[in-house]
Design an enzyme around this catalytic site. Structure first.
Site, PDB file in Angstrom:
ATOM      1  CG  ASN A 157      -0.279  -0.380   2.490  1.00 23.44           C
ATOM      2  OD1 ASN A 157       0.367  -1.422   2.571  1.00 23.44           O
ATOM      3  ND2 ASN A 157      -0.414   0.431   3.505  1.00 23.44           N
ATOM      4  CB  SER A 211     -10.608  -3.195   1.850  1.00 26.52           C
ATOM      5  OG  SER A 211     -11.259  -2.129   2.476  1.00 26.52           O
ATOM      6  CB  CYS A 337      -3.649   2.917   9.133  1.00 24.22           C
ATOM      7  SG  CYS A 337      -4.385   2.213   7.688  1.00 24.22           S
TER       8      CYS A 337
HETATM    9  N1  PLP Z   1      -4.305  -3.999   3.857  1.00 23.95           N
HETATM   10  C1  PLP Z   1      -3.822  -3.053   3.045  1.00 23.95           C
HETATM   11  C2  PLP Z   1      -2.733  -3.400   2.093  1.00 23.95           C
HETATM   12  C3  PLP Z   1      -4.342  -1.758   3.082  1.00 23.95           C
HETATM   13  O1  PLP Z   1      -3.865  -0.823   2.266  1.00 23.95           O
HETATM   14  C4  PLP Z   1      -5.385  -1.480   4.005  1.00 23.95           C
HETATM   15  C5  PLP Z   1      -5.921  -0.103   4.117  1.00 23.95           C
HETATM   16  O2  PLP Z   1      -5.260   0.867   3.857  1.00 23.95           O
HETATM   17  C6  PLP Z   1      -5.870  -2.508   4.821  1.00 23.95           C
HETATM   18  C7  PLP Z   1      -5.296  -3.756   4.720  1.00 23.95           C
HETATM   19  C8  PLP Z   1      -6.983  -2.262   5.794  1.00 23.95           C
HETATM   20  O3  PLP Z   1      -8.190  -2.100   5.104  1.00 23.95           O
HETATM   21  P1  PLP Z   1      -9.456  -1.375   5.776  1.00 23.95           P
HETATM   22  O4  PLP Z   1      -9.133   0.067   5.886  1.00 23.95           O
HETATM   23  O5  PLP Z   1     -10.583  -1.659   4.860  1.00 23.95           O
HETATM   24  O6  PLP Z   1      -9.677  -2.017   7.099  1.00 23.95           O
END
Ligand code: PLP
Length: 399
Positions: A157, A211, A337
């Site tokens: 990400n 997601s 996050c």
């Molecule tokens: N995994 C990855 C690679 C992400 O980019 C994200 C969110 O940025 C997540 C998991 C978590 O997803 P969610 O925000 O839908 O809980």
């Protein structure tokens, strides 16, 4: 469309996307008139049940799996958490060793840490090279008869690096076969829809997380693919929804929106990927050619079509983001996050960046409606911001 209304150049699609119009229209009836609980027997409730079943079928088609192998969740975090907890706990009697990588999302990393700290699991965090790719030899050498799960993300990400999941899967399956064990492979594919083929048979994975809000669907909705026969202890218990793998009244409108969004993302994948790759490449070459002391983070080739991540020496990434925001350009540093935390990104540190360089990084992620004019505007604005910020006295050169 949201983007036009806000008069914003939005370059943070890896963080989230807006709900596209077709998705909103598909969801509307289930937010209003068709409100029935799918577990009830009367007509209005059965309409909800049918909508869920049809959504599951649409998604299964795209993932090339059975509808019964799809679990609807509250998003990427839950899908990742459940992939780790549900399979680790279900196989505790066989072994307590998990392999993952140092650049996974915290939804995977923190679940692994929890098992280490509370249930005596051992977790191997595979390092990555300076472009963010895991070393396959190192993976091979870490597999043991006690390994029960390997969790490696399909695409990162922050830096967009795409892992060779098929090769990773082959190594794991070969080892398991030769050693008469069973090792599951989970991939966090949250950033992949719209850019990478999600065929689970082709990827050869046992679990896969998605997601919806990353592909123009609603927030708080996700998908977890679990291959038939996978040992799975549910982490959400109560009612018997989702074949007793995830209790709780279904988010009917969210599920309908998720299916519609994924269907459209898959339909437009080739065309949008081509368009976005060209724009992203223009952005990258424009930044590298017109700004001094800047580097591109991540693999230049094996990366998501929409991702660009730069380090601008001698400037805080946060200062660039604030200046961009004043110009109506939304970008991000690290993942959404963790971007509020002062800690440098674990991903950028894993690819060998110093804390200082990691903190000078900016991620720009394009979307399906990003235009050439927008990229031109960014390429006009960014060098001026960098020059201005570099000319300002910093605490370290004043002291
Ligand atoms: N995994 C990855 C690679 C992400 O980019 C994200 C969110 O940025 C997540 C998991 C978590 O997803 P969610 O925000 O839908 O809980």
């Amino acid at each position: 469309m949201v983007k036009d209304k806000q008069n914003l150049i939005y370059l943070d699609h890896a963080s989230t996307t807006y709900i596209r119009d077709e998705v909103y229209e598909a969801m509307k009836p289930y937010l209003t008139n068709n409100f029935g609980n799918p577990s009830s027997i009367y007509t209005i409730a059965q309409q909800s049940r049918i909508a869920i079943d049809q959504s599951r079928e649409k998604i299964a088609k795209i993932l090339n799996c059975r509808p019964s192998e799809i679990i609807f969740t509250s998003g990427g975090t839950e899908s990742d958490n459940s992939s780790i907890y549900s399979t680790a706990i279900a196989q505790m009697n066989i072994g307590k060793h998990i392999i993952t990588s140092s650049i996974e999302h915290h939804a995977v990393l923190n679940a692994c840490e929890f098992l280490e700290e509370n249930l005596d699991f051992t977790v191997t965090y595979l390092p990555v090279n300076n472009q963010g790719i895991i070393n396959l030899e190192s993976l091979k050498s870490q597999l043991t008869p006690k390994t029960t799960i390997v969790s490696i993300m399909l695409a990162n990400n922050e830096i967009g690096t795409i892992q060779p999941i098929k090769e990773i899967s082959k190594i794991i399956k070969d080892y398991a076969k030769n050693n008469n064990t069973r090792i599951l492979i989970h991939t966090d594919a949250v950033q992949a829809p719209g850019y990478i083929n999600l065929d689970v048979k082709d990827l050869d994975v046992d679990l896969l997380s998605l997601s919806s809000h990353k592909f123009y669907g609603p927030k708080g909705c996700g998908i977890l693919y679990v291959k038939r026969g996978t040992p799975f202890t549910p982490i959400s218990v109560g009612g018997s929804q989702e074949r007793q793998r995830r209790a709780g009244t279904e988010n009917v409108s969210g599920i309908v929106g998720t299916a519609k969004a994924l269907e459209l993302a898959e339909l437009e994948r080739t065309e949008i990927t081509k368009k976005i790759t060209n724009l992203r490449n223009k952005l990258i070459s424009g930044v590298l050619n017109n700004i001094e002391k800047v580097t591109l983070n991540g693999d230049p080739i094996n990366r998501l079509a929409n991702n660009a991540n730069f380090s601008f020496q001698d400037i805080e990434g946060e200062s660039i983001l604030l200046s961009l925001d004043l110009e109506g350009i939304a970008a991000s540093s690290g993942s959404a996050c963790t971007s509020a935390s002062l800690e440098p990104s674990h991903v950028l540190k894993s690819i060998g960046l110093t804390d200082e360089i990691a903190q000078s990084s900016v991620r720009m992620t394009l979307g399906k409606n990003t235009t050439e004019e927008e990229i031109d505007l960014v390429l006009d604005t960014l060098p001026k911001i960098v020059t201005r910020l570099r000319s300002m006295p910093t605490l370290s050169n004043v002291l």
